[in-house]
Design a protein around this motif. Structure first.
Motif, PDB file in Angstrom:
ATOM      1  N   THR A  34     -14.099 -13.788 -48.428  1.00  0.00           N
ATOM      2  CA  THR A  34     -12.598 -13.071 -48.922  1.00  0.00           C
ATOM      3  C   THR A  34     -12.447 -13.692 -47.296  1.00  0.00           C
ATOM      4  OG1 THR A  34     -13.160 -11.412 -50.452  1.00  0.00           O
ATOM      5  CG2 THR A  34     -11.325 -10.967 -48.674  1.00  0.00           C
ATOM      6  N   SER A  48      -6.893 -13.590 -49.541  1.00  0.00           N
ATOM      7  CA  SER A  48      -7.692 -13.653 -50.788  1.00  0.00           C
ATOM      8  C   SER A  48      -8.873 -14.109 -50.985  1.00  0.00           C
ATOM      9  CB  SER A  48      -6.810 -15.537 -50.842  1.00  0.00           C
ATOM     10  OG  SER A  48      -5.683 -15.825 -51.336  1.00  0.00           O
ATOM     11  N   CYS A  49      -9.564 -14.204 -52.168  1.00  0.00           N
ATOM     12  CA  CYS A  49     -10.937 -14.238 -52.019  1.00  0.00           C
ATOM     13  C   CYS A  49     -11.532 -15.096 -52.975  1.00  0.00           C
ATOM     14  CB  CYS A  49     -11.662 -13.266 -52.496  1.00  0.00           C
ATOM     15  SG  CYS A  49     -13.198 -12.839 -53.014  1.00  0.00           S
ATOM     16  N   THR A  56     -10.595 -17.598 -57.628  1.00  0.00           N
ATOM     17  CA  THR A  56      -9.384 -16.892 -56.683  1.00  0.00           C
ATOM     18  C   THR A  56      -8.945 -16.213 -57.278  1.00  0.00           C
ATOM     19  OG1 THR A  56      -7.854 -18.582 -57.004  1.00  0.00           O
ATOM     20  CG2 THR A  56      -9.440 -19.184 -55.631  1.00  0.00           C
ATOM     21  N   THR A  57      -8.852 -15.041 -56.220  1.00  0.00           N
ATOM     22  CA  THR A  57      -8.540 -13.861 -56.698  1.00  0.00           C
ATOM     23  C   THR A  57      -6.834 -13.787 -54.930  1.00  0.00           C
ATOM     24  OG1 THR A  57      -9.564 -13.080 -57.734  1.00  0.00           O
ATOM     25  CG2 THR A  57      -8.154 -11.801 -56.737  1.00  0.00           C
ATOM     26  N   ASP A  58      -5.753 -13.343 -55.335  1.00  0.00           N
ATOM     27  CA  ASP A  58      -4.641 -13.189 -54.102  1.00  0.00           C
ATOM     28  C   ASP A  58      -4.609 -12.520 -54.622  1.00  0.00           C
ATOM     29  OD1 ASP A  58      -2.982 -17.037 -54.693  1.00  0.00           O
ATOM     30  OD2 ASP A  58      -4.826 -16.416 -53.512  1.00  0.00           O
ATOM     31  N   TYR A  59      -4.395 -11.541 -53.145  1.00  0.00           N
ATOM     32  CA  TYR A  59      -3.654  -9.767 -53.266  1.00  0.00           C
ATOM     33  C   TYR A  59      -2.847  -9.234 -52.721  1.00  0.00           C
ATOM     34  CZ  TYR A  59      -9.318 -10.007 -53.339  1.00  0.00           C
ATOM     35  OH  TYR A  59     -10.023 -10.122 -54.188  1.00  0.00           O
ATOM     36  N   LYS A  64       1.192 -15.088 -51.546  1.00  0.00           N
ATOM     37  CA  LYS A  64       1.309 -15.587 -52.773  1.00  0.00           C
ATOM     38  C   LYS A  64       1.758 -17.007 -52.755  1.00  0.00           C
ATOM     39  CE  LYS A  64      -0.552 -11.868 -55.294  1.00  0.00           C
ATOM     40  NZ  LYS A  64      -0.363 -10.874 -56.786  1.00  0.00           N
ATOM     41  N   THR A  68      -3.356 -20.988 -49.704  1.00  0.00           N
ATOM     42  CA  THR A  68      -4.603 -21.332 -50.362  1.00  0.00           C
ATOM     43  C   THR A  68      -6.444 -21.228 -50.472  1.00  0.00           C
ATOM     44  OG1 THR A  68      -2.766 -22.412 -51.759  1.00  0.00           O
ATOM     45  CG2 THR A  68      -5.136 -22.970 -52.501  1.00  0.00           C
ATOM     46  N   ILE A  69      -6.759 -20.953 -51.014  1.00  0.00           N
ATOM     47  CA  ILE A  69      -8.689 -20.537 -50.981  1.00  0.00           C
ATOM     48  C   ILE A  69      -9.142 -21.305 -51.275  1.00  0.00           C
ATOM     49  CG2 ILE A  69      -8.781 -18.698 -52.309  1.00  0.00           C
ATOM     50  CD1 ILE A  69     -10.301 -17.481 -50.294  1.00  0.00           C
ATOM     51  N   LEU A  80      -8.781 -21.639 -45.798  1.00  0.00           N
ATOM     52  CA  LEU A  80      -7.627 -21.263 -45.922  1.00  0.00           C
ATOM     53  C   LEU A  80      -6.408 -21.941 -45.492  1.00  0.00           C
ATOM     54  CD1 LEU A  80      -6.443 -18.641 -47.149  1.00  0.00           C
ATOM     55  CD2 LEU A  80      -6.132 -17.521 -44.639  1.00  0.00           C
TER      56      LEU A  80
END
Length: 123
Positions: A34, A48-49, A56-59, A64, A68-69, A80
Motif C-alpha cells: 500500500t 492505493s493498494c 488494486t484498491t484506491d482509497y 482517484k 495509479t498503482i 505510484l
C-alpha cells in the motif's frame, strides 16, 4: 525484508511524478503493498493498494483518477504514477506491507515501512 521508496522531488502544479517502491525479502505475488502519505501535522493516509493477485484498491476520492498503482514482478517493484499534482499533495510518501495477501488501510496493522520519499508541490 526491506522496502525502499524513490522518485520524489519538487514538481510544479499540474506536473507528474512516478514513485517506486523496491521490495526485497518477499515476492509481490505473496503480500500486498500500500502507498500512504503523510503531510505535516496530519496522520498517515492510505492512497492505493495492490494485492498479491494484482487487484488494486484506491482509497481517497481526491486522488482517484490522478494516482495509479501498478507493479513489476520481475523487478519486484511497486509504482505510484501521479499526475495533476497540486500543493495539497505535498507530503512524504511511504510504501508499507502488513504481510497479508489482501489490502487494508489500518495503519496499525502495518509492520514494515520504507523510509519515505518527499514530494513537494509549491503554491
Amino acid at each position: 525484508l526491506q522496502l525502499v521508496e524513490s522518485g520524489g522531488g519538487l514538481v510544479q502544479p499540474g506536473g507528474s511524478l512516478r514513485l517506486s517502491c523496491a521490495v526485497s525479502g518477499f515476492s509481490l505475488n505473496l503480500y500486498s503493498i500500500t502507498w500512504f502519505r503523510q503531510a505535516p501535522v496530519k496522520g498517515r493516509e492510505g492512497i492505493s493498494c495492490i494485492n498479491a493477485y494484482e487487484i488494486t484498491t484506491d482509497y481517497e476520492d481526491s486522488m482517484k483518477g490522478r494516482f495509479t498503482i501498478s507493479r513489476d514482478t520481475v523487478t519486484n517493484t511497486v509504482f505510484l504514477q501521479m499526475s495533476g499534482l497540486q500543493p495539497e499533495d505535498t507530503a512524504i510518501y511511504y510504501c508499507g506491507t502488513y504481510r497479508h495477501w489482501d489490502c487494508t488501510t489500518t495503519v496499525r496493522e502495518y509492520d514494515f515501512w520504507g523510509y519515505g520519499t518527499q514530494v513537494t508541490v509549491p503554491s
